[in-house]
Each structure stands twice: as structure tokens, then as C-alpha cells.
Design a protein around this motif. Structure first.
Motif, PDB file in Angstrom:
ATOM      1  N   GLU A   1     -11.045  10.771  -9.306  1.00  0.00           N
ATOM      2  CA  GLU A   1     -10.533   9.812  -8.320  1.00  0.00           C
ATOM      3  C   GLU A   1     -10.223   8.437  -8.908  1.00  0.00           C
ATOM      4  O   GLU A   1      -9.435   7.690  -8.350  1.00  0.00           O
ATOM      5  N   TYR A   2     -10.837   8.107 -10.021  1.00  0.00           N
ATOM      6  CA  TYR A   2     -10.635   6.791 -10.628  1.00  0.00           C
ATOM      7  C   TYR A   2      -9.827   6.845 -11.920  1.00  0.00           C
ATOM      8  O   TYR A   2      -9.932   5.948 -12.767  1.00  0.00           O
TER       9      TYR A   2
ATOM     10  N   HIS B   1     -12.866   3.330  -1.584  1.00  0.00           N
ATOM     11  CA  HIS B   1     -11.706   4.205  -1.645  1.00  0.00           C
ATOM     12  C   HIS B   1     -11.116   4.063  -3.045  1.00  0.00           C
ATOM     13  O   HIS B   1     -10.924   2.937  -3.532  1.00  0.00           O
TER      14      HIS B   1
ATOM     15  N   SER C   1      -8.261   4.056  -4.406  1.00  0.00           N
ATOM     16  CA  SER C   1      -7.081   3.214  -4.632  1.00  0.00           C
ATOM     17  C   SER C   1      -7.415   1.733  -4.508  1.00  0.00           C
ATOM     18  O   SER C   1      -6.630   0.892  -4.934  1.00  0.00           O
ATOM     19  N   ASP C   2      -8.568   1.386  -3.966  1.00  0.00           N
ATOM     20  CA  ASP C   2      -8.927  -0.012  -3.752  1.00  0.00           C
ATOM     21  C   ASP C   2      -9.023  -0.799  -5.047  1.00  0.00           C
ATOM     22  O   ASP C   2      -8.646  -1.962  -5.103  1.00  0.00           O
ATOM     23  N   TRP C   3      -9.546  -0.189  -6.120  1.00  0.00           N
ATOM     24  CA  TRP C   3      -9.694  -0.936  -7.379  1.00  0.00           C
ATOM     25  C   TRP C   3      -8.347  -1.380  -7.932  1.00  0.00           C
ATOM     26  O   TRP C   3      -8.234  -2.412  -8.558  1.00  0.00           O
ATOM     27  N   LYS C   4      -7.304  -0.613  -7.672  1.00  0.00           N
ATOM     28  CA  LYS C   4      -5.985  -0.969  -8.197  1.00  0.00           C
ATOM     29  C   LYS C   4      -5.470  -2.273  -7.584  1.00  0.00           C
ATOM     30  O   LYS C   4      -4.796  -3.037  -8.229  1.00  0.00           O
ATOM     31  N   LYS C   5      -5.832  -2.535  -6.335  1.00  0.00           N
ATOM     32  CA  LYS C   5      -5.405  -3.771  -5.668  1.00  0.00           C
ATOM     33  C   LYS C   5      -5.980  -4.983  -6.401  1.00  0.00           C
ATOM     34  O   LYS C   5      -5.354  -6.033  -6.451  1.00  0.00           O
TER      35      LYS C   5
END
Length: 160
Positions: free
Chosen positions: A106-107, A151, A153-157
Motif C-alpha cells: 500500500e505504501y 489511508h 494515498s495520504d502520505w503523497k499529499k
């Protein structure tokens, strides 16, 4: 006692190929994040780890598990199972290497470096190499226990 500083890494700017260094695969799940209770598998090692609260410095206690106990507890973990490849990268002028974690699952795409120290004074005096990115030691948002609850995708933000 675990004393670490943690940094985000942009693998596109690394001055070396991570695959030229030794690595091992890690899989871990969290049974709790308050307090942190983690199960981890790496190679032939299966561990249950308890960690105290804190950012730079935390008490860590580990217990060996057998494979069956690990698999049983992993199924009970809450949140995302963290998978990563950990490289040991020597740092010029430092006695301890950096642990470069390249995440998968996921990461996929997330990369974080950690450096461990023998004292808080040594940690605070550390000058990171140019390839280290933003320091995230004191925010806690990139601790694995926190990643297991976010979530993916949150780290990408936060890194874009």
C-alpha cells in the motif's frame, strides 16, 4: 532505549543505488498504537515489540515469537500491514549506518531513512547528508504505527 531521527527520502535524488547495499525484507502489523504493540517478521526472526510514547526517544522491549504465533497475531493486527525493504547505508563520519526503508504494498513509493544514536546529545548534533529530505522525527506522522492507520494515498499529499 531507542533514539532515532527520521527523514523522508526522494529516491530519484539518491547519489547511489540502494541495491548495492545489503537489505532485508520486513513485514509488520500493529495490535495497538496506544501503547504501540507490534509484530514483525524479518528473515527467520519473528518479534513482538512494545514501544513507549515519544518521538526522538522511546523505550523498546522485544520478545521472540515462533512463526505460528507471529502469523496468529498478524491476523489480529489492526490497520494496514506494513511491508518494506530495509537497506543499511553507511554514513561518512558516523558510527552507525542509516536504515533506508523502501516501502511496498500500500505504501509503494514511500522512502524513509532513520538513523539511530546512543544518546540524545549525539542525535541532536547529527548533520544529515544532502540526500536526506524533510525531517519527520518530531511530527510522528511517518512512524510505522501511524502509517498503519492512515489511508495509503495520504502520505503523497505531504511529500508532493
Amino acid at each position: 532505549m531507542e533514539i532515532e531521527r527520521k527523514y523522508l527520502i526522494d529516491v530519484r535524488t539518491l547519489p547511489f543505488s540502494p541495491d548495492s547495499f545489503p537489505f532485508h525484507e520486513i513485514e509488520q502489523g500493529y495490535l495497538s498504537v496506544h501503547p504501540v504493540v507490534r509484530v514483525r517478521h524479518s528473515g527467520n526472526h519473528y518479534l513482538l515489540t512494545l514501544k513507549s510514547e515519544g518521538r526522538l526517544q522511546r523505550k523498546e522491549t522485544q520478545f521472540s515469537l515462533n512463526r505460528e504465533a507471529y502469523e496468529h497475531l498478524l491476523r489480529k493486527s489492526d490497520g494496514i500491514i506494513i511491508r518494506k525493504r530495509r537497506y543499511r547505508i553507511p554514513l561518512p563520519g558516523q558510527s552507525l549506518p542509516a536504515a533506508l526503508d523502501l516501502y511496498s504494498g500500500e505504501y509503494t513509493g514511500l522512502a524513509v531513512a532513520e538513523v539511530g544514536f546512543s544518546s540524545e546529545k549525539e542525535a541532536m548534533a547529527f548533520q544529515p547528508p544532502a540526500w536526506f529530505g524533510k525531517e519527520v522525527t518530531f511530527t510522528g506522522e511517518y512512524r510505522n504505527d501511524q502509517l498503519s492507520r492512515r489511508h495509503p494515498s495520504d502520505w503523497k499529499k505531504h511529500t508532493a
